[in-house]
Write a protein that holds these residues in place. Sequence first.
Motif, PDB file in Angstrom:
ATOM      1  N   UNK A   1       0.797  -1.227   0.000  1.00  0.00           N
ATOM      2  CA  UNK A   1       0.000   0.000   0.000  1.00  0.00           C
ATOM      3  C   UNK A   1       0.830   1.278   0.000  1.00  0.00           C
ATOM      4  N   UNK A   2       2.039   1.243   0.501  1.00  0.00           N
ATOM      5  CA  UNK A   2       2.861   2.446   0.556  1.00  0.00           C
ATOM      6  C   UNK A   2       3.580   2.788  -0.732  1.00  0.00           C
ATOM      7  N   UNK A   3       3.577   1.886  -1.696  1.00  0.00           N
ATOM      8  CA  UNK A   3       4.401   2.100  -2.884  1.00  0.00           C
ATOM      9  C   UNK A   3       3.832   3.143  -3.847  1.00  0.00           C
ATOM     10  N   UNK A   4       2.516   3.141  -4.063  1.00  0.00           N
ATOM     11  CA  UNK A   4       1.967   4.125  -4.994  1.00  0.00           C
ATOM     12  C   UNK A   4       2.111   5.547  -4.458  1.00  0.00           C
ATOM     13  N   UNK A   5       1.755   5.811  -3.191  1.00  0.00           N
ATOM     14  CA  UNK A   5       2.032   7.165  -2.693  1.00  0.00           C
ATOM     15  C   UNK A   5       3.515   7.512  -2.741  1.00  0.00           C
ATOM     16  N   UNK A   6       4.383   6.521  -2.492  1.00  0.00           N
ATOM     17  CA  UNK A   6       5.814   6.768  -2.590  1.00  0.00           C
ATOM     18  C   UNK A   6       6.230   7.143  -4.006  1.00  0.00           C
ATOM     19  N   UNK A   7       5.640   6.479  -4.995  1.00  0.00           N
ATOM     20  CA  UNK A   7       5.922   6.823  -6.391  1.00  0.00           C
ATOM     21  C   UNK A   7       5.524   8.264  -6.691  1.00  0.00           C
ATOM     22  N   UNK A   8       4.378   8.667  -6.169  1.00  0.00           N
ATOM     23  CA  UNK A   8       3.920  10.043  -6.383  1.00  0.00           C
ATOM     24  C   UNK A   8       4.865  11.048  -5.732  1.00  0.00           C
ATOM     25  N   UNK A   9       5.421  10.694  -4.584  1.00  0.00           N
ATOM     26  CA  UNK A   9       6.388  11.597  -3.945  1.00  0.00           C
ATOM     27  C   UNK A   9       7.632  11.764  -4.804  1.00  0.00           C
ATOM     28  N   UNK A  10       8.132  10.680  -5.395  1.00  0.00           N
ATOM     29  CA  UNK A  10       9.297  10.799  -6.265  1.00  0.00           C
ATOM     30  C   UNK A  10       8.974  11.638  -7.503  1.00  0.00           C
ATOM     31  N   UNK A  11       7.786  11.462  -8.035  1.00  0.00           N
ATOM     32  CA  UNK A  11       7.385  12.262  -9.193  1.00  0.00           C
ATOM     33  C   UNK A  11       7.273  13.736  -8.829  1.00  0.00           C
TER      34      UNK A  11
ATOM     35  N   UNK B   1      -0.891  16.937  -4.623  1.00  0.00           N
ATOM     36  CA  UNK B   1      -2.232  16.709  -4.067  1.00  0.00           C
ATOM     37  C   UNK B   1      -2.510  15.219  -3.909  1.00  0.00           C
ATOM     38  N   UNK B   2      -2.188  14.457  -4.938  1.00  0.00           N
ATOM     39  CA  UNK B   2      -2.453  13.017  -4.887  1.00  0.00           C
ATOM     40  C   UNK B   2      -1.469  12.291  -3.972  1.00  0.00           C
ATOM     41  N   UNK B   3      -0.232  12.760  -3.912  1.00  0.00           N
ATOM     42  CA  UNK B   3       0.743  12.150  -2.998  1.00  0.00           C
ATOM     43  C   UNK B   3       0.235  12.255  -1.560  1.00  0.00           C
ATOM     44  N   UNK B   4      -0.294  13.387  -1.188  1.00  0.00           N
ATOM     45  CA  UNK B   4      -0.838  13.583   0.159  1.00  0.00           C
ATOM     46  C   UNK B   4      -2.079  12.716   0.374  1.00  0.00           C
ATOM     47  N   UNK B   5      -2.945  12.678  -0.631  1.00  0.00           N
ATOM     48  CA  UNK B   5      -4.187  11.910  -0.524  1.00  0.00           C
ATOM     49  C   UNK B   5      -3.906  10.426  -0.282  1.00  0.00           C
ATOM     50  N   UNK B   6      -3.052   9.855  -1.114  1.00  0.00           N
ATOM     51  CA  UNK B   6      -2.796   8.417  -1.001  1.00  0.00           C
ATOM     52  C   UNK B   6      -1.915   8.087   0.201  1.00  0.00           C
TER      53      UNK B   6
ATOM     54  N   UNK C   1       7.571   8.378   4.880  1.00  0.00           N
ATOM     55  CA  UNK C   1       9.007   8.653   4.938  1.00  0.00           C
ATOM     56  C   UNK C   1       9.453   9.569   3.813  1.00  0.00           C
ATOM     57  N   UNK C   2       9.021   9.271   2.595  1.00  0.00           N
ATOM     58  CA  UNK C   2       9.361  10.146   1.472  1.00  0.00           C
ATOM     59  C   UNK C   2       8.665  11.488   1.588  1.00  0.00           C
ATOM     60  N   UNK C   3       7.422  11.478   2.075  1.00  0.00           N
ATOM     61  CA  UNK C   3       6.716  12.741   2.261  1.00  0.00           C
ATOM     62  C   UNK C   3       7.438  13.648   3.242  1.00  0.00           C
ATOM     63  N   UNK C   4       7.923  13.061   4.334  1.00  0.00           N
ATOM     64  CA  UNK C   4       8.671  13.836   5.328  1.00  0.00           C
ATOM     65  C   UNK C   4       9.977  14.350   4.738  1.00  0.00           C
ATOM     66  N   UNK C   5      10.671  13.492   4.028  1.00  0.00           N
ATOM     67  CA  UNK C   5      11.957  13.880   3.435  1.00  0.00           C
ATOM     68  C   UNK C   5      11.805  15.047   2.468  1.00  0.00           C
ATOM     69  N   UNK C   6      10.743  15.051   1.705  1.00  0.00           N
ATOM     70  CA  UNK C   6      10.571  16.042   0.645  1.00  0.00           C
ATOM     71  C   UNK C   6       9.910  17.325   1.144  1.00  0.00           C
TER      72      UNK C   6
ATOM     73  N   UNK D   1       7.514  -2.383  -8.496  1.00  0.00           N
ATOM     74  CA  UNK D   1       8.434  -2.217  -9.622  1.00  0.00           C
ATOM     75  C   UNK D   1       8.475  -0.748 -10.041  1.00  0.00           C
ATOM     76  N   UNK D   2       7.307  -0.130 -10.124  1.00  0.00           N
ATOM     77  CA  UNK D   2       7.235   1.290 -10.472  1.00  0.00           C
ATOM     78  C   UNK D   2       7.928   2.151  -9.421  1.00  0.00           C
ATOM     79  N   UNK D   3       7.711   1.829  -8.148  1.00  0.00           N
ATOM     80  CA  UNK D   3       8.283   2.629  -7.067  1.00  0.00           C
ATOM     81  C   UNK D   3       9.812   2.633  -7.122  1.00  0.00           C
TER      82      UNK D   3
END
Length: 396
Positions: free
Chosen positions: A75-85, A96-101, A126-131, A381-383
């Motif tokens: 479950x954490x991988x898609x929001x993590x992908x959005x943070x990298x994007x 907006x979507x990174x925060x939502x997910x 973790x990525x949200x905090x880092x960024x 894989x995407x993450x």
Amino acid sequence: MNKKKTHISLLFLIALITAGQVKAQSLKSVINKAFENAEQQSLLMAKKYENQQGRFPRSFEGGKDTSSDSRWWCSGFFPGSLWYLYENNKNEEVLKYAKLYTDRVEREKYTTDNHDVGFMLYCSFGNGLRITGEERYKEVLLTGAKSLATRYDANVGLIRSWDHNTAVWQYPVIIDNLMNLELMLWAANYSKDESFKKIAISHADKSLVHHFRPDYSSYHVVSYDKKTGVPHKKQTHQGAADDSAWSRGQSWGLYGYTYLYRETKDKRYLEQAKHIANFLINHPQMPKDFIPYWDYNAPQIPNTTRDASAATVMASALIELSDFVDAKLKKKYMQVVDKQIRTLASDEYTAKLGENGDFILKHSTGAFPFKSEIDAPLTYADYYYLEALTRLKKRL
């Protein structure tokens, strides 16, 4: 004559430097295009699940979407992908979507019945905090680390991975569990509570001793006797056989000991990571493009599926590992990464916009022996692909 030779040598040197710059620029172009495609595809994915309360993308099989709630380990991988994007392009819609997910994963900070809290929370919060430095995310991560710590048994010296199949396993620990120790190390640094670090180091040390074979390949599952704390069974649950090298498991080990060295500076971890990298890069069944088959010992090779997820985890780890080794090894690692990234960014592995269930990459393998997610896209894989692209872009 000497001046002429000097002039020719200088021209040759300039040509070499220019060639290197062109190659670097070419890889930059590949990375930028990959990010562009990934952002467009991921926004389609985000919008698709936006109004599906608490849902996350999982895979796309047989022309149908498969999704999960936050309880699934991915479950954490898609929001993590959005943070990298978002980190790459600072697109406010992506933010907006990174925060939502990310918020959809928050309830997992109380999870104590499995080891995947690190995957769930550190990849998202973790990525949200880092960024962004969002203060609220710190409490989520610390609470999650406390939940994960409840799965540690001091007598065994490891965090228990699974609670099922008790007829076979007493205290099962899987190689994937190395990935969750990063959350524990973060918690130790943030809270100044050394108990988190002691748990992580104990787990890493005991895994180093018991999870790996003499050639530095690893088992998937090692089950420990709860009374004695020594292994009573070693298996490769998702691999071709118990003595085989399941490809994603090897990548987990490489990634795990690489960041463990980064966080602890313990040279044993660096040496372990280098040994694992050597095993993978020089394996006779490793394809020339360095996108592994689902198991390095799969009997059907070459007539079997690849695992892009194993390649993305490996690539991300090698990029970081290259920071800690000498120039010769660094060059070797980065040549492998170059091939991996160019292959993954090609039409063979990168989906066209709106295809592949809106996942970025094709051709991963979830659990081949269980006929699950075979030659399919996978959210992790995407993450790790986006993580590898992010790390690589910063180093060029």
